[in-house]
Design a protein around this motif. Structure first.
Motif, short mmCIF file in Angstrom:
data_model
loop_
_atom_site.label_atom_id
_atom_site.label_comp_id
_atom_site.label_asym_id
_atom_site.label_seq_id
_atom_site.Cartn_x
_atom_site.Cartn_y
_atom_site.Cartn_z
N ASP A 34 61.27 63.00 -60.40
CA ASP A 34 60.85 63.93 -59.35
C ASP A 34 61.27 63.39 -57.99
O ASP A 34 60.80 62.33 -57.56
N GLU A 35 62.17 64.11 -57.32
CA GLU A 35 62.62 63.72 -55.97
C GLU A 35 63.24 62.33 -55.95
O GLU A 35 62.92 61.50 -55.11
N GLY A 58 58.54 59.48 -60.04
CA GLY A 58 58.68 60.27 -58.82
C GLY A 58 57.88 59.62 -57.71
O GLY A 58 57.21 58.61 -57.90
N GLN A 59 57.94 60.21 -56.54
CA GLN A 59 57.28 59.60 -55.40
C GLN A 59 55.77 59.56 -55.57
O GLN A 59 55.09 58.76 -54.95
N SER A 94 57.67 71.45 -57.77
CA SER A 94 56.78 70.46 -58.38
C SER A 94 55.93 71.06 -59.50
O SER A 94 55.20 70.34 -60.18
N THR A 123 65.60 61.16 -52.53
CA THR A 123 65.10 61.00 -51.17
C THR A 123 65.96 60.00 -50.40
O THR A 123 66.14 58.86 -50.83
N THR A 130 65.60 68.02 -58.09
CA THR A 130 66.56 67.41 -57.16
C THR A 130 66.94 68.35 -56.02
O THR A 130 66.88 69.57 -56.13
N HIS A 131 67.39 67.72 -54.90
CA HIS A 131 67.97 68.44 -53.76
C HIS A 131 69.48 68.24 -53.70
O HIS A 131 70.14 68.79 -52.83
N SER A 190 61.41 55.54 -57.20
CA SER A 190 62.05 56.53 -58.06
C SER A 190 63.45 56.08 -58.44
O SER A 190 63.86 56.19 -59.61
N THR A 199 62.84 74.30 -50.30
CA THR A 199 61.62 73.58 -49.97
C THR A 199 60.44 74.55 -49.95
O THR A 199 60.51 75.61 -49.33
N GLY A 230 60.49 56.78 -52.64
CA GLY A 230 61.88 57.04 -52.96
C GLY A 230 62.55 55.85 -53.61
O GLY A 230 63.32 55.98 -54.56
#
Length: 561
Positions: free
Chosen positions: A459-460, A131-132, A36, A463, A490-491, A437, A31, A434
């Motif tokens: 993107d993300e 993405g968000q 981004s 979530t 991604t996470h 997305s 993070t 989220g």
């Protein structure tokens, strides 16, 4: 697809050069590391608004460039050719954009300066970003119509409607032009008739003005000749003082004394000869004046004056007045024929409008059928993406009040709710970042085989999801990657483990400045990064083993698919 992205002095990046692969490209990192960066850079390439805050601290200018390879059938090729923006090599596209600290932004396509509108038009067939903070396309009615048509495989029906519309629009445009011409002609009709009358009164044909000038010159000379001849003839024939009568009197007088001087006979002979010559001249002058007269110089002069007057009136040389006559006559003839042509074209327009209505009705029916199927399939996919109570619905209506359009008059709206018992609302009203997305992910999975855009960015998309849902997200992204290039920030280790190319974004400190660096990971580095994503900063042997097993399982699953 996107082959290479170069970023200079954007956000935390001093310089980043990233070469992407086909299939699924995952971007991971802690993070705040600057993941981004890639999405921001691509957004600028695709015509997004540029903020000076994106420029790296202490720098005066940021620059982003992207190199795309284009499929032969890509509509981008035709668009570039239309704007004369083709590159040195076929099938390639280089977009560059600069942003200055003073707020000025410049854009270039294949080395040619261009507007942001051009970039945005290119974006429609290059990259779609979800993405968000970048799901604008999914909420756009035009894009929703594109997605529905792609899902239903309706390209033939869409082409049929477009062809019918273009034929109708062309005929209708011609009819409008003819109607306007008729309206204008009605206003000019009397004037044109009057002009034709005065032009025809001259009775001029090609070369007529030149002949009129010649006739005027000849008539003018003839009148002068006759005037002078009459004066000479009068001096010869006057009964009291005429030369011939005086000579007769003189000869009579000499005849009386002829015998008194030897030279007189010779003199009388000569004077008698002179008298004969004068009489011959008198007869010739009389014959000249007796020749019939043509049009007078005064009349011809009046005609010439009229020609000059009309020349000034119609702004043409006098020698071209005959052309003006033909032009006015032609305009009158065309005006009189417009009524018949308008009647014929009105029938054509009506028939083409009916043909358009038939093609549109077929397309509308196909869209309604596709909307039902798409609603069910997207809803089903949503359930596997941590939205078990979610519902999705595509609503289509035919806007019969509007004029015909190239893609039909279908109005499309995507409706959504994530919760049981809630009424469906439009995406903009109901979906969070989220949710939007993941919804985009579900829709892209269903439409990617239609190749709407060769590169899709998420993107993300992870979530608020984990576990089985995370694995489902990875599976869906991998499926899209079989038909399009996918870039995913991604996470989720379950998603990263499925990547065909895995990029790590890290922050580094040098010379008192923080810099983001993007690195393509090799096999062992991937294991390390997936392990970090699974267990945090403390990476144990067990975590490494789990990461390796997750990657291997993902590879096996991918190969089986």
């Amino acid at each position: 697809m996107l082959e290479e992205l170069t970023v200079r002095n954007l956000a935390l990046s001093a310089l980043s050069e990233v070469s992407f692969k086909a299939g699924l490209n995952c971007v991971t990192g802690e993070t705040g590391a600057g993941k981004s960066l890639i999405v921001d850079a691509l957004s600028l390439i695709l015509g997004a608004r540029a903020e000076t805050g994106l420029i790296r601290s202490g720098e005066e200018k940021a620059e982003v460039s992207a190199w795309f390879s284009l499929a032969e059938e890509s509509p981008v090729n035709a668009y570039l050719k239309e704007l004369d923006l083709t590159g040195d090599e076929d099938g390639t596209l280089l977009i560059r954009r600069t942003l200055s600290a003073d707020g000025k932004s410049r854009s270039f396509v294949n080395g040619h300066s261009c507007t942001l509108t051009v970039l945005r038009n290119l974006a429609l067939n290059l990259v779609s970003i979800h993405g968000q903070h970048a799901s604008v396309q999914l909420m756009d009615e035009g894009q929703q119509l594109n997605l529905l048509d792609a899902f239903g495989g309706l390209s033939e029906q869409v082409s049929a409607v477009k062809g019918a519309f273009e034929a109708y629009a062309k005929a209708r445009h011609s009819l409008t032009e003819l109607s306007e011409e008729q309206k204008q002609g009605a206003l000019e009709y009397r004037q044109l008739r009057h002009e034709l009358e005065i032009l025809k009164a001259l009775n001029l044909e090609e070369g007529g003005y030149e002949a009129l000038e010649k006739s005027f010159d000849e008539a003018s000379h003839l009148e002068e000749t006759r005037t002078r001849a009459e004066a000479v003839l009068a001096s010869l024939t006057d009964e009291e003082n005429g030369l011939i009568e005086s000579l007769n009197t003189s000869l009579s007088s000499l005849e009386k004394v002829r015998a008194y001087a030897p030279s007189l006979p010779s003199v009388i002979e000569r004077l008698t000869g002179a008298k004969a010559l004068l009489e011959e001249g008198r007869d010739l002058l009389g014959a000249l004046n007796a020749v019939g007269e043509g049009e007078s110089a005064a009349s011809l002069s009046e005609k010439l004056s009229r020609c000059h007057e009309l020349s000034r009136r119609f702004n043409v040389p006098p020698s071209e007045l005959y052309l003006k006559t033909a032009e006015v006559e032609s305009r009158l003839t065309r005006f009189l024929s417009l009524k018949e042509r308008i009647g014929e074209l009105t029938g054509e327009v009506k028939a083409l409008r009916e043909a358009y209505a038939v093609a549109e009705a077929e397309l509308q029916a196909a869209r309604e059928e596709a909307a039902i199927a798409m609603s069910g399939k997207v809803t089903s996919l949503m359930h596997s993406l941590a939205m078990p109570d979610g519902r999705f619905e595509v609503r289509v209506t035919l806007d019969t009040e509007s004029r015909p359009r190239a893609r039909g008059r279908t109005r499309v709206a995507f409706y959504f709710t994530a919760n049981l018992g809630e009424e469906l609302k439009t995406l903009g009203e109901a979906a969070s970042g989220g949710e939007l997305s993941r919804l985009a992910l579900a829709i892209e999975t269903l439409t990617s085989r239609r190749n709407l855009t060769p590169t899709v960015v998420f993107d993300e998309v992870d979530t608020g999801i984990s576990g089985r849902t995370a694995s489902a997200v990875g599976t869906l992204l991998q499926q899209i990657g079989k038909n399009a290039q996918v870039l995913c920030v991604t996470h989720l280790p379950q998603v990263a483990a499925r990547a065909d190319a895995h990029f790590l974004v890290q922050k580094e400190t040098a010379a008192g400045k923080v810099t983001s660096r993007v690195t393509l990971l090799d096999a062992e580095e991937r294991v390390q990064e997936v392990a970090r994503m699974m267990g945090g900063e403390v990476i144990t042997d067990n975590t490494l083993t789990s990461a390796r097993e997750l990657i291997e399982a993902s590879v096996e699953e991918h190969n089986r698919a």
